[in-house]
Design a protein around this motif. Structure first.
Motif, PDB file in Angstrom:
ATOM      1  N   ARG A  21       0.832  -1.205   0.000  1.00 38.16           N
ATOM      2  CA  ARG A  21       0.000   0.000   0.000  1.00 38.16           C
ATOM      3  C   ARG A  21       0.870   1.259   0.000  1.00 38.16           C
ATOM      4  NH1 ARG A  21      -4.138   2.957  -1.522  1.00 38.16           N
ATOM      5  NH2 ARG A  21      -5.282   4.041   0.143  1.00 38.16           N
ATOM      6  N   ILE A  22       1.916   1.249   0.813  1.00 39.54           N
ATOM      7  CA  ILE A  22       2.794   2.423   0.906  1.00 39.54           C
ATOM      8  C   ILE A  22       3.457   2.706  -0.437  1.00 39.54           C
ATOM      9  CG2 ILE A  22       4.903   3.316   1.965  1.00 39.54           C
ATOM     10  CD1 ILE A  22       4.124   1.703   4.490  1.00 39.54           C
ATOM     11  N   HIS A  23       4.016   1.685  -1.060  1.00 37.05           N
ATOM     12  CA  HIS A  23       4.735   1.906  -2.318  1.00 37.05           C
ATOM     13  C   HIS A  23       3.775   2.235  -3.462  1.00 37.05           C
ATOM     14  CE1 HIS A  23       8.983   1.117  -1.317  1.00 37.05           C
ATOM     15  NE2 HIS A  23       8.445   0.470  -0.296  1.00 37.05           N
ATOM     16  N   ALA A  24       2.565   1.708  -3.413  1.00 37.22           N
ATOM     17  CA  ALA A  24       1.565   2.102  -4.404  1.00 37.22           C
ATOM     18  C   ALA A  24       1.246   3.597  -4.280  1.00 37.22           C
ATOM     19  CB  ALA A  24       0.301   1.269  -4.240  1.00 37.22           C
ATOM     20  N   LEU A  25       1.115   4.074  -3.037  1.00 35.66           N
ATOM     21  CA  LEU A  25       0.842   5.499  -2.814  1.00 35.66           C
ATOM     22  C   LEU A  25       2.036   6.364  -3.239  1.00 35.66           C
ATOM     23  CD1 LEU A  25      -0.954   5.235   0.640  1.00 35.66           C
ATOM     24  CD2 LEU A  25      -2.002   5.954  -1.514  1.00 35.66           C
ATOM     25  N   ALA A 255      10.372   3.253   4.216  1.00 33.60           N
ATOM     26  CA  ALA A 255       9.901   2.901   2.878  1.00 33.60           C
ATOM     27  C   ALA A 255      10.226   4.008   1.872  1.00 33.60           C
ATOM     28  CB  ALA A 255       8.398   2.631   2.903  1.00 33.60           C
ATOM     29  N   ALA A 256      10.126   5.251   2.307  1.00 37.86           N
ATOM     30  CA  ALA A 256      10.461   6.373   1.423  1.00 37.86           C
ATOM     31  C   ALA A 256      11.927   6.328   1.019  1.00 37.86           C
ATOM     32  CB  ALA A 256      10.135   7.696   2.115  1.00 37.86           C
ATOM     33  N   GLY A 264      15.379   6.684  -7.476  1.00 35.30           N
ATOM     34  CA  GLY A 264      16.077   7.956  -7.594  1.00 35.30           C
ATOM     35  C   GLY A 264      15.199   9.169  -7.367  1.00 35.30           C
ATOM     36  N   VAL A 265      14.003   8.955  -6.831  1.00 37.91           N
ATOM     37  CA  VAL A 265      13.061  10.038  -6.530  1.00 37.91           C
ATOM     38  C   VAL A 265      12.664   9.900  -5.067  1.00 37.91           C
ATOM     39  CG1 VAL A 265      10.791  11.018  -7.033  1.00 37.91           C
ATOM     40  CG2 VAL A 265      12.196  10.101  -8.892  1.00 37.91           C
ATOM     41  N   ARG A 266      12.719  11.004  -4.329  1.00 36.59           N
ATOM     42  CA  ARG A 266      12.374  10.950  -2.907  1.00 36.59           C
ATOM     43  C   ARG A 266      10.927  11.401  -2.705  1.00 36.59           C
ATOM     44  NH1 ARG A 266      15.832  10.281   1.040  1.00 36.59           N
ATOM     45  NH2 ARG A 266      17.624  10.965  -0.190  1.00 36.59           N
ATOM     46  N   PRO A 267      10.035  10.476  -2.333  1.00 37.84           N
ATOM     47  CA  PRO A 267       8.629  10.853  -2.144  1.00 37.84           C
ATOM     48  C   PRO A 267       8.422  11.618  -0.837  1.00 37.84           C
ATOM     49  CG  PRO A 267       8.952   8.564  -1.544  1.00 37.84           C
ATOM     50  CD  PRO A 267      10.281   9.060  -2.062  1.00 37.84           C
ATOM     51  N   ASP A 268       7.280  12.263  -0.721  1.00 39.06           N
ATOM     52  CA  ASP A 268       6.901  12.973   0.497  1.00 39.06           C
ATOM     53  C   ASP A 268       6.145  11.984   1.393  1.00 39.06           C
ATOM     54  OD1 ASP A 268       5.976  14.567   2.511  1.00 39.06           O
ATOM     55  OD2 ASP A 268       4.852  15.945   1.223  1.00 39.06           O
ATOM     56  N   PRO A 269       6.722  11.594   2.536  1.00 38.28           N
ATOM     57  CA  PRO A 269       6.047  10.592   3.374  1.00 38.28           C
ATOM     58  C   PRO A 269       4.820  11.123   4.101  1.00 38.28           C
ATOM     59  CG  PRO A 269       8.083  11.320   4.407  1.00 38.28           C
ATOM     60  CD  PRO A 269       8.045  11.956   3.052  1.00 38.28           C
TER      61      PRO A 269
END
Length: 284
Positions: A21-25, A255-256, A264-269
């Motif tokens: 779920r986290i990685h899908a988001l 996970a982020a 290579g992209v840092r998501p906003d947790p």
């Protein structure tokens, strides 16, 4: 149209994992297409399961209990500095026909402690537990300039071994490390941060910790999470902790960092944590 790259969380058990779920988001947030699944490995079959996943085109694995040390051995020739110091791997990347290992647990913990308002520079930190979870966070806590870290464990010898191994790594950091049993957890003036790195809350029990652990405005942090306050959090509140938090934010934070390693992209947790917290509360 090409098939999106394939990732998974590997563990035993693994059906409870929120990593898909986290990685899908994260993928939705960043516009990155990916496949992410749960991968149950037999207790004696971690390496075979991981190698089969790579042979089928898998690109990366998040590693959960009880396989983080086996993942370390699997990626022994291609370990990050964080993984070497931790002695455990929770993020595997398949590159150049080999598994490369990193540990993002400590990054996730430190980032969440900062989000919660903990001042780590100069802090006194009690780390409860001496297993893989504790090993993974010790170095990042020291790098955050904590002044003192005491490791306590039900088996004091394991705490002492972890402290000695960290000191032998010659990290050059000024953090003072000590170790002992659960009964040795007290300090004059109390601890600024107390981190539960054991599975006690998963077992529904509180730890045999002495009273009087917490300094003024101290934070009690349980690496595990639940819809209700964990037994450790309840115990900490009764003992005078000003703030208590569970490990959901740490889970999203680590996970982020894994997502960044892979893509290579840092998501906003932040938004992902808010979504997961709401979903968790809806299950109450």
């Amino acid at each position: 149209m090409s098939t999106p790259p394939r990732y998974a969380v590997i563990g035993n058990p693994v059906e409870h994992s929120r990593s898909p779920r986290i990685h899908a988001l994260f993928g939705q947030q960043t516009g990155i297409a990916l496949q992410y699944e749960r991968l149950l490995a037999p207790l004696g079959g971690f390496e075979a399961t991981a190698q089969a996943f790579a042979a089928e085109g898998g690109c990366g694995l998040n590693v959960t209990v009880p396989f983080k040390q086996q993942a370390f051995e699997l990626a022994l020739d291609h370990l990050s500095a964080r993984a070497r110091l931790a002695g455990a791997v929770n993020t595997l990347s398949w590159k150049d026909q080999a598994w490369h290992g990193c540990n993002t647990d400590g990054v996730g913990l430190v980032s969440d402690l900062i989000r919660l308002g903990a001042r780590l520079d100069g802090a006194r930190v009690l780390l409860v537990g001496a297993g893989g979870a504790a090993r993974g966070v010790l170095q990042p806590l020291a790098e955050a300039r904590c002044a003192q870290i005491r490791i306590v464990n039900r088996t004091p010898e394991r705490a002492a071994e972890l402290a000695q191994n960290w000191q032998a790594a010659n990290t050059g950091l000024p953090t003072q490390i000590s170790a002992g049993g659960l009964a040795d957890a007290n300090i004059d003036g109390g601890w600024n941060v107390v981190v539960n790195a054991t599975a006690s809350s998963l077992q529904g029990t509180a730890l045999a910790l002495p009273a009087g652990l917490y300094a003024d405005d101290a934070l009690a942090f349980d690496m595990l999470y639940a819809a209700q306050p964990t037994p450790f959090m309840v115990q900490a509140a009764r003992d005078g902790a000003a703030r208590c938090a569970d490990g959901l934010g740490m889970l999203v934070g680590q996970a982020a960092e894994s997502f960044y390693i892979w893509h290579g992209v840092r998501p906003d947790p932040g938004p992902v944590l808010d979504t997961l917290r709401a979903e968790l509360q809806a299950q109450r």
